[in-house]
Design a protein around this motif. Structure first.
Motif: not given
Length: 519
Positions: A82-88
């Motif tokens: 699973i990844g994250v975007d710049p805002n978490g």
């Protein structure tokens, strides 16, 4: 440990979280390494030079490294489930979807057609092998063994789907799989020395690694999301001193770097671009609470009452930090409005009284570790703390080390360290700090009430209900003075105008390079 989701106080589904791919970056150590699977074509305009920061890594094996600072480099090579975007926010990476089908089953749908950089196929069996390896590596003492111990079994239901069967509910498990616990290594490489070589499924392959902690990465030709691959080469010279990193940017030695926002104004005056998003780190004095004198709550309270971070913020950080004594900021569901930011107001008399009650009428003394370098900025923080504690009869001796987290948590050469923690999933961070098996709990101690409050966080519930559980937990750990909170500091990415798409990830002190370009 760092990649953890920041969530506002709003209601969400109890069971389902879906998302869409992200990448990351890498870490440091010693020696020179070459790895296959990368494109050999690069030009000056197709190279990003990014000055990195962080204690040199001890291993390139993500299952053996629990430090958030390592993610800058590790995540460039290793995609996670699973990844994250710049805002978490959680988004798909090697898993395209995930859902709790019941309280103790997390089902993941896996991305098809992915291959590791050594040509091995990524599938359900690879997921099973990786999670079981992270649980058992080094006889179960690895940094992710305890957090992943909630997984009872990994059932491969098809090449593109797995079910994680849990011993108990674990609402934070998706966040954990977005950290290095969810990093996928080619099973064919398990027999290799992964402290020295890499075998991931990320956008970049490790091409060179030098003894000073610098590294060079080359784009992986077979990456599953080719449109997101940026420069064909990323060069990461290592420089701990943030002022020197800014000088390197000004001199054109690098294209981008990051550092504390106190030097952002200088960078902007020099015509540099600053990423609009900033990340935050929580600085705290962390103790081995199994060792004297820190096993006594009254001693820990005395340290808290002797400290006021505001003079440090004003003098050393140009006012660009926030005094906060609980480990969650106001954007996090973990923040307790009832406790507030400053439950301890400085009271030297009360500090001395607490020491006397604990049998230390003549005060106490101890060593406290802080990382050397960074132009002396971090040791300067501890100098201010040292002066304030001395007024209460507390003698703190500063110990400069290569890695304060290693000194406290691994080498155990000290029982106190001034440490920064990246913000993110408050459930994951709370467990790592306060659970008996938490990676950042140096003494591995916790009472029954704290253990029960931590367990309550994993129950399926709305964010409002979770917020109430956090109120109880934060009140407990503040009442017990399990740590000494200092401040939240802000960091930002600073780059040349030619660099596009480089964001700071709010989940910690790093950036990811998906979609970045250099004109």
């Amino acid at each position: 440990m760092a990649v953890q989701q920041l969530r506002p106080r709003s209601r969400r589904s109890k069971w389902t979280r879906l998302g869409a791919g992200v990448l990351g970056a890498l870490v440091l150590s010693s020696s020179l390494v070459a790895c296959g699977g990368a494109s050999s074509s690069s030009s000056e305009n197709d190279t990003l030079r990014f000055a990195s920061y962080g204690p040199p890594i001890r291993t390139w094996d993500p299952h053996r490294d629990g430090r958030a600072a390592s993610n800058l480099m590790l995540f460039a090579v290793y995609d996670r489930l699973i990844g994250v975007d710049p805002n978490g926010a959680l988004i798909p990476q090697l898993a395209t979807a995930w859902e709790f089908s019941d309280a103790t089953t997390l089902d993941l749908t896996l991305r098809e057609g992915v291959t590791f950089q050594d040509g091995t196929a990524f599938d359900g069996e690879a997921v099973k092998a990786n999670i079981e390896r992270a649980q058992t590596i080094d006889d179960g003492t690895g940094p992710w063994a305890a957090p992943l111990s909630v997984v009872k079994a990994v059932e491969v239901t098809s090449p593109t789907s797995v079910s994680l069967k849990l011993k108990a509910p674990s609402a934070a498990l998706p966040n954990l799989l977005a950290d290095a616990a969810g990093a996928m290594i080619s099973p064919a490489a398990f027999t290799k020395d992964l402290n020295q070589v890499t075998a991931g499924a990320g956008m970049y392959s490790l091409a060179k690694w030098t003894a000073d902690g610098s590294a060079t990465f080359e784009a992986y030709d077979g990456y599953w999301d080719a449109d997101s691959v940026g420069p064909s080469t990323i060069e990461m010279p290592f420089q701990l001193d943030q002022l020197r990193r800014l000088d390197m940017l000004k001199a054109g030695e690098v294209d981008a770097t990051f550092g504390h926002t106190s030097f952002v104004d200088a960078a902007e005056r020099d015509g540099r671009k600053v990423a609009p998003a900033v990340g935050v780190n929580f600085w705290m004095l962390d103790f081995n609470r199994a060792s004297k004198p820190f096993d006594d709550k009254r001693v820990r309270l005395a340290i808290n009452y002797a400290l006021d971070a505001q003079p440090m913020i004003d003098a050393l950080l140009a006012g660009q930090a926030e005094k906060n004594q609980q480990p969650f900021n106001e954007s996090s569901v973990g923040f307790s409005e009832e406790v507030g930011k400053t439950p301890y107001e400085r009271d030297v008399k009360r500090s001395r009284e607490l020491l006397a009650e604990a049998g230390h009428q003549n005060g106490i003394s101890f060593d406290c570790a802080v990382v050397a370098g960074s132009g002396g900025a971090y040791s300067a923080y501890l100098e201010v703390i040292k002066e304030q504690l001395a007024e209460a009869g507390i003698k703190l001796d500063i110990k400069l080390v290569e890695s304060q987290s290693a000194a406290l948590l691994i080498d155990k050469s000290v029982d106190c360290a001034l440490l920064p923690y990246g913000t993110g999933s408050p459930i994951v961070l709370a467990k790592q700090l306060f659970a008996t098996d938490g990676y950042y709990n140096a003494g591995k101690v916790a009472d029954e009430e704290t253990t029960a409050l931590l367990a309550a966080l994993d129950e399926p519930q709305s964010d409002d209900e979770l917020g109430a559980d956090f109120d109880a937990l934060v009140k407990k750990v503040i009442d017990d003075a399990l740590f000494t909170g200092v401040f939240f500091e802000q960091w930002a990415v600073v780059s040349d105008e030619r660099v596009k798409g480089l964001d700071f990830y709010t989940t910690g002190q790093y950036t990811e390079f998906r979609g970045v370009s250099v004109d």
